[in-house]
Enzyme design. Structure first.
Site, PDB file in Angstrom:
ATOM      1  N   SER A 136      21.815  12.165  71.882  1.00  0.00           N
ATOM      2  CA  SER A 136      21.776  12.290  70.751  1.00  0.00           C
ATOM      3  C   SER A 136      22.158  13.588  70.036  1.00  0.00           C
ATOM      4  O   SER A 136      22.755  13.720  68.787  1.00  0.00           O
ATOM      5  CB  SER A 136      20.811  11.721  69.490  1.00  0.00           C
ATOM      6  N   CYS A 147      17.329   4.408  65.779  1.00  0.00           N
ATOM      7  CA  CYS A 147      18.322   5.634  65.417  1.00  0.00           C
ATOM      8  C   CYS A 147      19.881   5.168  65.271  1.00  0.00           C
ATOM      9  O   CYS A 147      20.072   4.358  64.332  1.00  0.00           O
ATOM     10  CB  CYS A 147      18.333   6.794  66.475  1.00  0.00           C
ATOM     11  N   MET A 148      20.883   5.411  66.079  1.00  0.00           N
ATOM     12  CA  MET A 148      22.209   4.912  66.061  1.00  0.00           C
ATOM     13  C   MET A 148      22.284   3.422  65.642  1.00  0.00           C
ATOM     14  O   MET A 148      22.815   2.655  65.039  1.00  0.00           O
ATOM     15  CB  MET A 148      23.016   5.498  66.947  1.00  0.00           C
ATOM     16  N   GLN A 193      21.375   2.101  62.418  1.00  0.00           N
ATOM     17  CA  GLN A 193      22.563   2.522  61.812  1.00  0.00           C
ATOM     18  C   GLN A 193      23.662   1.469  61.823  1.00  0.00           C
ATOM     19  O   GLN A 193      24.344   0.952  60.915  1.00  0.00           O
ATOM     20  CB  GLN A 193      23.023   3.917  61.718  1.00  0.00           C
ATOM     21  N   GLY A 249      21.045  12.879  61.999  1.00  0.00           N
ATOM     22  CA  GLY A 249      21.852  13.442  60.854  1.00  0.00           C
ATOM     23  C   GLY A 249      22.501  12.444  59.930  1.00  0.00           C
ATOM     24  O   GLY A 249      23.142  13.055  58.824  1.00  0.00           O
ATOM     25  N   PHE A 250      22.687  11.268  60.007  1.00  0.00           N
ATOM     26  CA  PHE A 250      23.261  10.242  59.317  1.00  0.00           C
ATOM     27  C   PHE A 250      21.869   9.367  58.993  1.00  0.00           C
ATOM     28  O   PHE A 250      21.024   9.150  59.609  1.00  0.00           O
ATOM     29  CB  PHE A 250      24.173   9.336  60.159  1.00  0.00           C
ATOM     30  N   HIS A 267      12.407   7.730  66.894  1.00  0.00           N
ATOM     31  CA  HIS A 267      11.849   7.565  68.082  1.00  0.00           C
ATOM     32  C   HIS A 267      10.872   7.068  68.615  1.00  0.00           C
ATOM     33  O   HIS A 267       9.822   7.738  68.784  1.00  0.00           O
ATOM     34  CB  HIS A 267      12.510   8.739  68.996  1.00  0.00           C
ATOM     35  N   GLU A 296       9.958   5.739  71.460  1.00  0.00           N
ATOM     36  CA  GLU A 296       9.942   5.952  72.627  1.00  0.00           C
ATOM     37  C   GLU A 296       9.326   7.569  73.082  1.00  0.00           C
ATOM     38  O   GLU A 296       9.296   7.839  74.017  1.00  0.00           O
ATOM     39  CB  GLU A 296      10.835   5.592  73.580  1.00  0.00           C
TER      40      GLU A 296
END
Length: 373
Positions: A51, A257-258, A261, A301-302, A343, A345
């Site tokens: 990331s 995370c991503m 999103q 960051g998003f 996260h 994990e």
């Protein structure tokens, strides 16, 4: 262990701010988005987190490198950061189990960095001004030349980066006792996420970032995991399309995370770039379903647009950040899909949120029982 000899180094920010210090890692020049991490430990896990691809990390902890490196603490096959900025960089290490110094590790990986600067001043600066691109050099001293090079560094806003860190080919990991099959869409997956599935009896098949739903479905997985990754989620269109089809199939899905999103994007909910992201091992998150607080590991960051999510009939907020009230988790109301921004994990820690893997396994169990009925 040889002693590292530092040369002069320069850090130039896109707003014109200049810091001068000493070099670390390889002698060279590198650029990327400058961001700070508030974690007190786990630097090797940070540096190998996919990331962080395309980003230059500022560590807020004073000393970096003092416990060396070892293979067990990597989260991917290589160092992912574009550069390191820190206060005190140690070429020597004291941990007996370490296999080498961070300096040697960076030299082999080709990582450029700068140390012996006032990182407190730097973090306060980018905290107020916002995340911005920067360039570090231990070979070029001409500021105008560096400024020209910095102008060529792309903005993270609108940038697709999963293609740079995803696996180029499908691979499979299988525990001794297989209970479920989980298809992993690799947008920049961390090894410890896969380890958490293996510990829970899940065979994982990891697919490249742009794999179609039809291709993954041929394996007949019990559920899907959408991983973390770098860049702008709005630019990762292949993954958005795959998630839309997974939702139509109504198989269990878990995103982090991503992946979180991307689930929002698949539901027509916007994401946007933050003034400064969340990066560190100490971010407080409230679970709205239980009322409990979790201390979490984060790197993003998003973020998902909270207002659009609140007004969406199919999705509800499950977790919020207690520092700024941004969305940290959500779930579908009528489908077996949920996600978190942080996260669970996290390695080396904290481990408050590993229960989320158990919740996903529970969804897999429920779905399998329903099919058998």
């Amino acid at each position: 262990m040889k002693k590292h000899t530092s040369s002069e180094a320069i850090l130039l920010l896109e707003d014109g701010t200049v810091y001068k210090g000493k070099s670390l890692g390889r002698i060279g020049t590198s650029g990327g988005e400058l961001c700070f991490n508030t974690g007190m430990t786990g630097y090797q896990e940070i540096f190998t987190d996919p990331s962080y691809y395309g980003q230059m990390v500022v560590t807020t902890v004073s000393h970096v490198g003092n416990y060396g490196v070892q293979p067990e603490e990597v989260e991917s096959g290589k160092v992912q950061i574009s550069g390191l900025v820190c206060k005190d960089f140690s070429s020597f290490f004291s941990r007996k189990t370490a296999e080498g110094s961070l300096q040697e590790y960076f030299e082999k990986a080709g990582v450029v960095g700068i140390c012996e600067i006032d990182t407190r001043s730097l973090v306060r600066h980018i905290r107020d001004k916002g995340a911005m691109n920067a360039i570090v050099s231990s070979e070029i001293t001409d500021i105008e030349e560096l400024r020209k090079m910095l102008s060529a560094v792309p903005s993270m806003d609108g940038l697709e980066l999963s293609s740079h860190v995803s696996t180029p080919e499908v691979y499979d990991l299988k525990p001794e006792d297989v209970k479920f099959r989980v298809a992993v869409l690799d947008l920049g997956v961390k090894r410890n996420s896969l380890n958490n599935f293996m510990k829970r009896g899940c065979e994982v098949k990891v697919f490249p970032y742009n794999t179609s739903f039809e291709e993954m479905e041929k394996w007949n997985p019990d559920g899907y995991f959408i991983s973390n990754g770098p860049g702008d989620p709005a630019a990762t269109r292949d993954a958005v399309n795959s998630v839309k089809q997974i939702l139509q199939k109504e198989k269990p899905m878990f995103g982090i995370c991503m992946g979180h999103q991307i689930l929002a994007q698949a539901n027509g909910i916007a994401t946007y770039k933050m003034h400064n992201g969340h990066r560190g091992l100490n971010h407080p998150v409230k679970n709205l379903l239980t009322g409990l607080c979790e201390i979490t590991s984060q790197n993003h960051g998003f973020v998902v647009d909270a207002e659009q999510l609140k007004n969406h009939p199919e999705v509800e907020i499950t977790h919020v950040n207690l520092n700024d009230n941004t969305v940290e988790g959500m779930r579908m109301r009528t489908k077996p899909a949920f996600s978190v921004q942080y996260h669970p994990e996290s390695s080396p820690g904290p481990h408050d949120s590993t229960y989320l893997f158990d919740e996903f396994v529970d969804l897999l169990e429920q779905s399998k029982n329903k099919v058998q009925l």
